[in-house]
Design a protein around this motif. Structure first.
Motif, PDB file in Angstrom:
ATOM      1  N   CYS A 101       0.856  -1.185   0.000  1.00 50.87           N
ATOM      2  CA  CYS A 101       0.000   0.000   0.000  1.00 50.87           C
ATOM      3  C   CYS A 101       0.895   1.239   0.000  1.00 50.87           C
ATOM      4  O   CYS A 101       1.815   1.340   0.804  1.00 50.87           O
ATOM      5  CB  CYS A 101      -0.909   0.002   1.226  1.00 50.87           C
ATOM      6  SG  CYS A 101      -1.866   1.512   1.388  1.00 50.87           S
ATOM      7  N   HIS A 120      -8.523  -2.792  -1.933  1.00 48.95           N
ATOM      8  CA  HIS A 120      -8.867  -1.888  -0.840  1.00 48.95           C
ATOM      9  C   HIS A 120      -7.987  -2.212   0.362  1.00 48.95           C
ATOM     10  O   HIS A 120      -7.968  -3.344   0.831  1.00 48.95           O
ATOM     11  CB  HIS A 120     -10.360  -2.080  -0.499  1.00 48.95           C
ATOM     12  CG  HIS A 120     -10.804  -1.285   0.672  1.00 48.95           C
ATOM     13  ND1 HIS A 120     -11.230   0.008   0.558  1.00 48.95           N
ATOM     14  CD2 HIS A 120     -10.891  -1.606   1.988  1.00 48.95           C
ATOM     15  CE1 HIS A 120     -11.563   0.458   1.759  1.00 48.95           C
ATOM     16  NE2 HIS A 120     -11.371  -0.501   2.647  1.00 48.95           N
ATOM     17  N   CYS A 121      -7.250  -1.227   0.840  1.00 46.48           N
ATOM     18  CA  CYS A 121      -6.383  -1.465   1.996  1.00 46.48           C
ATOM     19  C   CYS A 121      -7.211  -1.416   3.277  1.00 46.48           C
ATOM     20  O   CYS A 121      -7.807  -0.392   3.589  1.00 46.48           O
ATOM     21  CB  CYS A 121      -5.270  -0.421   2.054  1.00 46.48           C
ATOM     22  SG  CYS A 121      -4.260  -0.532   3.533  1.00 46.48           S
ATOM     23  N   PRO A 122      -7.264  -2.514   4.031  1.00 51.09           N
ATOM     24  CA  PRO A 122      -8.074  -2.526   5.259  1.00 51.09           C
ATOM     25  C   PRO A 122      -7.450  -1.678   6.374  1.00 51.09           C
ATOM     26  O   PRO A 122      -8.120  -1.308   7.333  1.00 51.09           O
ATOM     27  CB  PRO A 122      -8.109  -4.005   5.644  1.00 51.09           C
ATOM     28  CG  PRO A 122      -6.919  -4.600   4.996  1.00 51.09           C
ATOM     29  CD  PRO A 122      -6.609  -3.797   3.771  1.00 51.09           C
ATOM     30  N   CYS A 124      -5.703   1.472   5.977  1.00 53.20           N
ATOM     31  CA  CYS A 124      -5.865   2.923   5.869  1.00 53.20           C
ATOM     32  C   CYS A 124      -7.008   3.318   4.936  1.00 53.20           C
ATOM     33  O   CYS A 124      -7.329   4.502   4.828  1.00 53.20           O
ATOM     34  CB  CYS A 124      -4.569   3.571   5.415  1.00 53.20           C
ATOM     35  SG  CYS A 124      -4.100   3.154   3.733  1.00 53.20           S
ATOM     36  N   GLY A 125      -7.628   2.358   4.235  1.00 52.59           N
ATOM     37  CA  GLY A 125      -8.763   2.678   3.374  1.00 52.59           C
ATOM     38  C   GLY A 125      -8.390   3.105   1.973  1.00 52.59           C
ATOM     39  O   GLY A 125      -9.261   3.426   1.165  1.00 52.59           O
ATOM     40  N   ASN A 126      -7.094   3.116   1.652  1.00 51.36           N
ATOM     41  CA  ASN A 126      -6.628   3.481   0.326  1.00 51.36           C
ATOM     42  C   ASN A 126      -7.095   2.437  -0.703  1.00 51.36           C
ATOM     43  O   ASN A 126      -7.159   1.258  -0.391  1.00 51.36           O
ATOM     44  CB  ASN A 126      -5.097   3.572   0.345  1.00 51.36           C
ATOM     45  CG  ASN A 126      -4.525   3.977  -0.992  1.00 51.36           C
ATOM     46  OD1 ASN A 126      -5.129   4.741  -1.731  1.00 51.36           O
ATOM     47  ND2 ASN A 126      -3.344   3.451  -1.285  1.00 51.36           N
ATOM     48  N   GLU A 127      -7.428   2.909  -1.921  1.00 51.21           N
ATOM     49  CA  GLU A 127      -7.815   1.965  -2.976  1.00 51.21           C
ATOM     50  C   GLU A 127      -6.974   2.174  -4.211  1.00 51.21           C
ATOM     51  O   GLU A 127      -6.661   3.295  -4.587  1.00 51.21           O
ATOM     52  CB  GLU A 127      -9.301   2.143  -3.295  1.00 51.21           C
ATOM     53  CG  GLU A 127     -10.145   1.064  -2.616  1.00 51.21           C
ATOM     54  CD  GLU A 127     -11.555   0.985  -3.146  1.00 51.21           C
ATOM     55  OE1 GLU A 127     -12.459   1.360  -2.379  1.00 51.21           O
ATOM     56  OE2 GLU A 127     -11.734   0.544  -4.296  1.00 51.21           O
TER      57      GLU A 127
END
Ligand SMILES: [Zn+2]
Length: 132
Positions: A101, A120-122, A124-127
């Motif tokens: 990520c 979807h990074c669990p 930090c929420g980055n996609e």
């Protein structure tokens, strides 16, 4: 007789620890390297490293040696974990792909051969979209 002597000699002395084991391996590594390239500096390095091992092993200043070992472990453990994780990712390379990520540097594992997917990074929420 000899064992009794060693036991008495080591009484009140520090003995072995993880830092010493690491130094021993480092010393052996340089000694092995020396058999390929006979550099004087390697001989000196091996003597210093092995000397340091014995100094620490026979030291009576146990508190100081323990704090050295603690400092060593706080550096060494994260390195060891990084290496173990890399080995695991390598062994798993046929089943999964790993992406780092960009925001939080977490490794994300996705199944291989699913084409282009949104990840979807669990943490930090980055996609982001990647080909698997
Ligand atoms: Zn993230």
């Amino acid at each position: 007789m000899i064992l009794e002597f060693i036991r008495r000699f080591m009484y009140g002395r520090y003995g072995n620890d993880q830092l010493n084991q690491f130094l021993m391996l480092l010393g052996l590594f340089f000694a092995a390297l020396w058999s390929f390239v006979q550099l004087g500096i390697l001989t000196i390095l091996v003597i210093i490293i092995i000397g340091l091992c014995y100094y620490r092993m026979f030291s009576r200043n146990i508190a100081k040696r323990q704090s050295e070992n603690q400092r060593f472990l706080s550096w060494y453990m994260p390195q060891k974990e990084k290496i173990n994780n890399a080995v695991f990712r390598f062994k798993d390379r046929k089943e999964h792909r790993y992406f780092k990520c960009k925001c939080c540097k977490t490794y994300l594992r996705v199944p291989k051969g699913k084409g282009k997917i949104s990840i979807h990074c669990p943490n930090c929420g980055n996609e982001f979209v990647k080909k698997t």
